[in-house]
Scaffold this motif. Sequence first.
Motif, short mmCIF file in Angstrom:
data_model
loop_
_atom_site.label_atom_id
_atom_site.label_comp_id
_atom_site.label_asym_id
_atom_site.label_seq_id
_atom_site.Cartn_x
_atom_site.Cartn_y
_atom_site.Cartn_z
N ARG A 1 10.50 19.89 -42.59
CA ARG A 1 11.47 19.91 -43.69
C ARG A 1 12.45 21.08 -43.52
NH1 ARG A 1 6.61 19.39 -46.91
NH2 ARG A 1 6.19 17.20 -47.37
N LEU A 2 11.93 22.23 -43.12
CA LEU A 2 12.80 23.39 -42.93
C LEU A 2 13.77 23.16 -41.78
CD1 LEU A 2 10.20 26.27 -43.44
CD2 LEU A 2 12.03 25.62 -45.00
N ASP A 3 13.30 22.49 -40.71
CA ASP A 3 14.17 22.23 -39.55
C ASP A 3 15.32 21.30 -39.91
OD1 ASP A 3 12.76 23.87 -37.90
OD2 ASP A 3 11.51 22.29 -37.03
N GLU A 4 15.13 20.50 -40.95
CA GLU A 4 16.20 19.58 -41.34
C GLU A 4 17.38 20.31 -41.97
OE1 GLU A 4 14.37 16.78 -43.90
OE2 GLU A 4 13.29 15.72 -42.28
N GLY A 5 17.18 21.60 -42.24
CA GLY A 5 18.28 22.41 -42.77
C GLY A 5 18.57 22.18 -44.23
N ARG A 6 17.61 21.72 -44.95
CA ARG A 6 17.83 21.50 -46.39
C ARG A 6 18.00 22.84 -47.10
NH1 ARG A 6 13.01 17.08 -47.71
NH2 ARG A 6 13.73 15.45 -46.25
N THR A 7 18.93 22.87 -48.03
CA THR A 7 19.16 24.09 -48.81
C THR A 7 18.01 24.28 -49.79
OG1 THR A 7 21.54 23.76 -48.65
CG2 THR A 7 20.75 25.28 -50.34
N PRO A 8 17.38 25.45 -49.80
CA PRO A 8 16.26 25.66 -50.72
C PRO A 8 16.74 25.72 -52.17
CG PRO A 8 16.82 27.71 -49.61
CD PRO A 8 17.64 26.62 -48.96
N ALA A 9 15.78 25.59 -53.07
CA ALA A 9 16.10 25.68 -54.49
C ALA A 9 16.72 27.04 -54.79
CB ALA A 9 14.83 25.48 -55.32
N SER A 10 17.57 27.06 -55.81
CA SER A 10 18.27 28.29 -56.17
C SER A 10 17.91 28.66 -57.60
CB SER A 10 19.79 28.10 -56.03
OG SER A 10 20.48 29.27 -56.38
N GLU A 11 16.95 29.55 -57.72
CA GLU A 11 16.50 30.00 -59.03
C GLU A 11 16.09 31.46 -58.91
OE1 GLU A 11 13.26 27.49 -60.00
OE2 GLU A 11 11.98 28.21 -58.38
N PRO A 12 16.15 32.22 -59.98
CA PRO A 12 15.73 33.63 -59.92
C PRO A 12 14.25 33.75 -59.60
CG PRO A 12 17.04 33.19 -61.89
CD PRO A 12 16.70 31.87 -61.30
N VAL A 13 13.92 34.64 -58.67
CA VAL A 13 12.53 34.86 -58.27
C VAL A 13 12.27 36.36 -58.34
CG1 VAL A 13 10.80 34.60 -56.46
CG2 VAL A 13 12.59 32.85 -56.75
N ASP A 14 11.21 36.73 -59.04
CA ASP A 14 10.83 38.14 -59.16
C ASP A 14 9.84 38.47 -58.06
OD1 ASP A 14 10.08 40.66 -59.84
OD2 ASP A 14 9.62 40.23 -61.93
N LEU A 15 10.31 39.15 -57.01
CA LEU A 15 9.43 39.49 -55.89
C LEU A 15 8.33 40.46 -56.32
CD1 LEU A 15 11.93 39.98 -52.89
CD2 LEU A 15 10.54 37.98 -53.45
N THR A 16 8.64 41.30 -57.27
CA THR A 16 7.62 42.25 -57.73
C THR A 16 6.44 41.50 -58.34
OG1 THR A 16 9.36 43.86 -58.19
CG2 THR A 16 7.20 44.25 -59.20
N ARG A 17 6.72 40.49 -59.16
CA ARG A 17 5.63 39.71 -59.78
C ARG A 17 4.83 38.96 -58.72
NH1 ARG A 17 5.23 34.64 -61.02
NH2 ARG A 17 7.46 34.25 -60.72
#
Length: 476
Positions: free
Chosen positions: A316-332
């Motif tokens: 799926r990643l090789d197909e070049g699909r754009t990932p979802a775009s949402e805020p992600v808290d790396l600290t959490r």
Amino acid sequence: MLLILLIAGFAVIGGVTHASMAARLNAQLTEDLSNAAQRVIGQIKRQFSPNAPSDPTGQQQLGTLSALYLQGNTSFAPSYTDPKNPGRDSIALGASDTEQIERLASGATSSLTVDRRLEIGDYRVLVQPVTLTFGNGSVVQGVLVVGLPLDEVRRTLGTLDLSMMLVSLGGIVLIGTLGTVLISRALRPLARVSAVASAVAEQPLEKGEVDVAVRVAPEDAIPGTEVGNVGAALNSLLDNVDGALEVRARSEARMRRFAADASHELRTPLAAIQGYSELIGATEALSDDGDRSLGRVREQTRRMTELVENLLLLARLDEGRTPASEPVDLTRLAVDLSRDFTVAAKDHRWKLEFDAEHPVLVTGDEPQLNRVLQNLMSNARKHTSDGTTVTVGVGTTADGQALLTVTDNGEGIDPEFLDKVFDRFARADAARSGSLPTTGLGLSIVKAIVDSHGGRISVESEPGRTRFSVRLPLAP
């Protein structure tokens, strides 16, 4: 090189011209000196014989030095005509100059021409024994000394040298400018060919899916000239490269499609095997060997399922699909996973470093970013010895990016393997001492996810310290 040749050529021409002019001026000065001697003799004869014929050679040059010694006595003391005061009578030489003239005249038996530096200037001096016959028939032996200044010769040569230097400099500048313009114009086609080669070199050919559409212009790719031959050869090479990349892209697409299809098809039978093994374990009374064998079946089924899921994710990643775009808290994410690993992997020490007052937010697909951190922490656990400390860090960089790090104090990665850690199916078993089985896809998945989010991942390792660093754009 051309400039050096020009300078050498002008230097040779200037040297030859200077030598030729110097020889000519010296010859003229010697001739003038001889004429001056004749005029001096004529003047002396007219003083003693008023009826002596006049000198047809004219007046003496300004600055002419003269002296006459008859039978060892000074009959005419050394004197010269001052070039700064043409109308003034001859001026007697100073004591120092007179002494030099007397030394030259004493004992002279043949003509001698020498250059001397006198107080009145640099002179070319002719010392000539003479025999004078006067009107009364008397004959007297003597030595005549005549000199002419060298200033005019040197001034002429200096002017010539300066003129030639200026002309040479102008010629070098002119020829250099014209040469530069002509060479630049002649090399323009080669520069255009070079620009095409540079543009191709900047293409990410290692990715495979690149359309090498740039070509050398037709007018620069006409065989028959050096540049035309190079341009035509480069176009042929680019055609071959473009064709090879297309073949490679089609082959990789087929392989990805096959991996995705095969992985998808394997999910159902693997789920069935897992389910039936669980059912057998729950409903059938098995011997100890049977229980061990059934446990192995479950374990291998789990590993096979994990491999299939990883292959599907990579496809799926090789197909070049754009990932979802949402805020992600790396600290959490870091806090939650650190708690999970602290409970599930007690054979390691887990530490977390972050700023609780400043959460680090990025934009992306939360499950995929969670997978990134989970794989990095799992990689540190699998490839280090029990008791190793693993530190998870969350922060920002000086240039305004989110920074996620996973650092351990384990044995380190073999330097020969370091540049292969993100390759698919790369296994670091020889470099790290962990004994847990791996598929060799964990770090490949991490890099693919980070790349799809516009980030960058790097690794640095030495014995006692290995750090994976993930940099991602901060959320606006």
